[in-house]
Motif scaffolding. Structure first.
Motif, PDB file in Angstrom:
ATOM      1  N   CYS A  12     -12.647   2.808   1.113  1.00 39.60           N
ATOM      2  CA  CYS A  12     -11.347   2.625   0.442  1.00 39.60           C
ATOM      3  C   CYS A  12     -10.722   1.287   0.819  1.00 39.60           C
ATOM      4  N   LEU A  13     -10.740   0.973   2.110  1.00 42.39           N
ATOM      5  CA  LEU A  13     -10.156  -0.284   2.569  1.00 42.39           C
ATOM      6  C   LEU A  13     -10.925  -1.470   1.998  1.00 42.39           C
ATOM      7  N   ASN A  14     -12.244  -1.395   2.011  1.00 43.99           N
ATOM      8  CA  ASN A  14     -13.044  -2.493   1.465  1.00 43.99           C
ATOM      9  C   ASN A  14     -12.815  -2.666  -0.032  1.00 43.99           C
ATOM     10  N   ILE A  60      -1.521  10.829   1.740  1.00 44.77           N
ATOM     11  CA  ILE A  60      -2.474   9.897   1.134  1.00 44.77           C
ATOM     12  C   ILE A  60      -1.741   8.696   0.536  1.00 44.77           C
ATOM     13  N   LYS A  61      -0.627   8.936  -0.110  1.00 48.37           N
ATOM     14  CA  LYS A  61       0.137   7.825  -0.693  1.00 48.37           C
ATOM     15  C   LYS A  61       0.653   6.893   0.395  1.00 48.37           C
ATOM     16  N   MET A  62       1.094   7.464   1.529  1.00 50.18           N
ATOM     17  CA  MET A  62       1.544   6.627   2.644  1.00 50.18           C
ATOM     18  C   MET A  62       0.406   5.753   3.167  1.00 50.18           C
ATOM     19  N   VAL A  63      -0.790   6.357   3.293  1.00 54.22           N
ATOM     20  CA  VAL A  63      -1.956   5.618   3.791  1.00 54.22           C
ATOM     21  C   VAL A  63      -2.297   4.468   2.857  1.00 54.22           C
ATOM     22  N   PHE A  64      -2.348   4.736   1.568  1.00 56.98           N
ATOM     23  CA  PHE A  64      -2.746   3.689   0.622  1.00 56.98           C
ATOM     24  C   PHE A  64      -1.660   2.637   0.442  1.00 56.98           C
ATOM     25  N   ASP A  65      -0.417   3.044   0.479  1.00 56.18           N
ATOM     26  CA  ASP A  65       0.665   2.058   0.430  1.00 56.18           C
ATOM     27  C   ASP A  65       0.557   1.095   1.603  1.00 56.18           C
ATOM     28  N   TYR A  66       0.262   1.647   2.775  1.00 59.30           N
ATOM     29  CA  TYR A  66       0.128   0.806   3.970  1.00 59.30           C
ATOM     30  C   TYR A  66      -1.057  -0.151   3.827  1.00 59.30           C
ATOM     31  N   HIS A 112      -2.468  -1.288   1.095  1.00 63.77           N
ATOM     32  CA  HIS A 112      -2.188  -2.306   0.077  1.00 63.77           C
ATOM     33  C   HIS A 112      -1.275  -3.403   0.625  1.00 63.77           C
ATOM     34  N   LYS A 113      -0.309  -3.009   1.438  1.00 64.92           N
ATOM     35  CA  LYS A 113       0.649  -3.985   1.955  1.00 64.92           C
ATOM     36  C   LYS A 113       0.101  -4.794   3.126  1.00 64.92           C
ATOM     37  N   ASN A 114      -0.891  -4.263   3.817  1.00 64.04           N
ATOM     38  CA  ASN A 114      -1.362  -4.889   5.057  1.00 64.04           C
ATOM     39  C   ASN A 114      -2.854  -5.204   5.051  1.00 64.04           C
ATOM     40  N   PHE A 115      -3.459  -5.326   3.875  1.00 63.33           N
ATOM     41  CA  PHE A 115      -4.915  -5.511   3.802  1.00 63.33           C
ATOM     42  C   PHE A 115      -5.377  -6.791   4.491  1.00 63.33           C
ATOM     43  N   ARG A 116      -4.502  -7.769   4.645  1.00 68.64           N
ATOM     44  CA  ARG A 116      -4.887  -9.020   5.319  1.00 68.64           C
ATOM     45  C   ARG A 116      -5.038  -8.838   6.827  1.00 68.64           C
TER      46      ARG A 116
END
Length: 292
Positions: A231-233, A185-191, A193-197
């Motif tokens: 989550c992404l939104n 889960i931390k890997m998913v959210f880190d990704y 956060h870093k790539n939301f654009r």
């Protein structure tokens, strides 16, 4: 627009467990601010006042109790409050007291989750406030270590209470995954956060953590209580909210810079999360300056 948010240097010292300030007043006159210390703020008899926590704006009721995490912008403003006797107790304490070693103990599970959620700000319901407010008011009468024990009791009780988080995921780049020990889960959210654009798909995230798409979807829902898309939104709306507050960029520019390819969809998601349009959100922050 550039809404000024000041950094407050609190009077808390290394010799203090916490600092408590009890006030009676008829107006709110402190500007939107942030500080490193955690803050628990109890306000009674200020119905109609406006609260800002991160990118969340709301009008408060008769009973208000909010827990603010480290460096999260916040403030209360008179707005439509007409009370001549507002009662307020503010408790500030260092983020070093409840460190990772303390919160990772088995007996601290509920505290760990509450402190993680405090990064987005927490509002407690009226029945919780009514049940705990006298304990908070009585703290100003206590001294020494017994006062700290009462303070710990208050935090313990609050950690078992229902509550609502306020600011969006992404506003401070904090993560819904911060209260879980799941590496995936931390890997998913880190990704995210870093790539939301960029365009982010469930398929790509599943490859990242070596899971099937359906399994990852269920896993995210189980750990966060939200779908992958939600989550992404939330991350993207949090980032957009920061830009709406801090810059003069147009709403469409902000939407596209935060990963939304369709302005109508952005507006729908924003209104669903904020109960107002992006334009109204910007105007609300502008209006707040009238009360500073």
């Amino acid at each position: 627009m550039n809404q000024e948010i000041i950094k407050e240097i609190t009077p808390l010292t290394e010799s203090d467990f916490y600092m408590l300030f009890a006030r009676e007043k008829d107006t709110f006159d402190f500007p939107l601010h942030y500080h490193e210390e955690y803050e628990l703020n109890l306000i009674i008899n200020a119905s109609g006042a406006r609260r800002i926590v991160g990118d969340h704006i709301s009008t408060i009721d008769e009973h208000e109790l909010v827990f603010i995490g480290s460096n999260l912008p916040h403030g209360w403003f008179t707005h439509e409050c007409t009370s001549k006797l507002i009662r307020e107790v503010t408790i500030q304490f260092s983020n070093e007291i409840f460190n990772e070693n303390f919160l990772n103990k088995n007996q601290s599970n509920h505290l760990k989750k509450m402190f993680a959620d405090a990064k987005k700000g927490i509002a407690f319901p009226a029945d919780t406030i009514i049940g705990i407010k006298d304990k908070i008011f009585d703290l100003k009468l206590k001294q020494g270590f017994p006062s700290f024990l009462d303070f710990m009791y208050i935090l313990h009780e609050l950690s078992y209470s229902p509550y609502t988080t306020l600011s969006n995921e992404g506003f401070q780049e904090v993560s819904l995954a911060s209260a879980t020990n799941s590496r995936r889960i931390k890997m998913v959210f880190d990704y995210m956060h870093k790539n939301f654009r960029k365009e982010i798909s469930l398929e790509g995230l599943a490859l990242l953590v070596n899971m099937h798409e359906a399994s990852l979807s269920r896993f995210i829902k189980k750990k966060t209580g939200k779908t992958f898309v939600d989550c992404l939104n939330e991350i993207r709306i949090g980032q957009a909210s920061r830009l709406i507050i801090d810059t003069t960029q147009s709403i469409s520019e902000i939407a596209y810079s935060c990963g939304f390819n369709n302005i109508s969809y952005f507006n729908r998601v924003f209104k669903k999360q904020k109960n107002c349009t992006p334009k109204e959100f910007r105007e609300n922050f502008t209006d707040t300056r009238l009360y500073i």
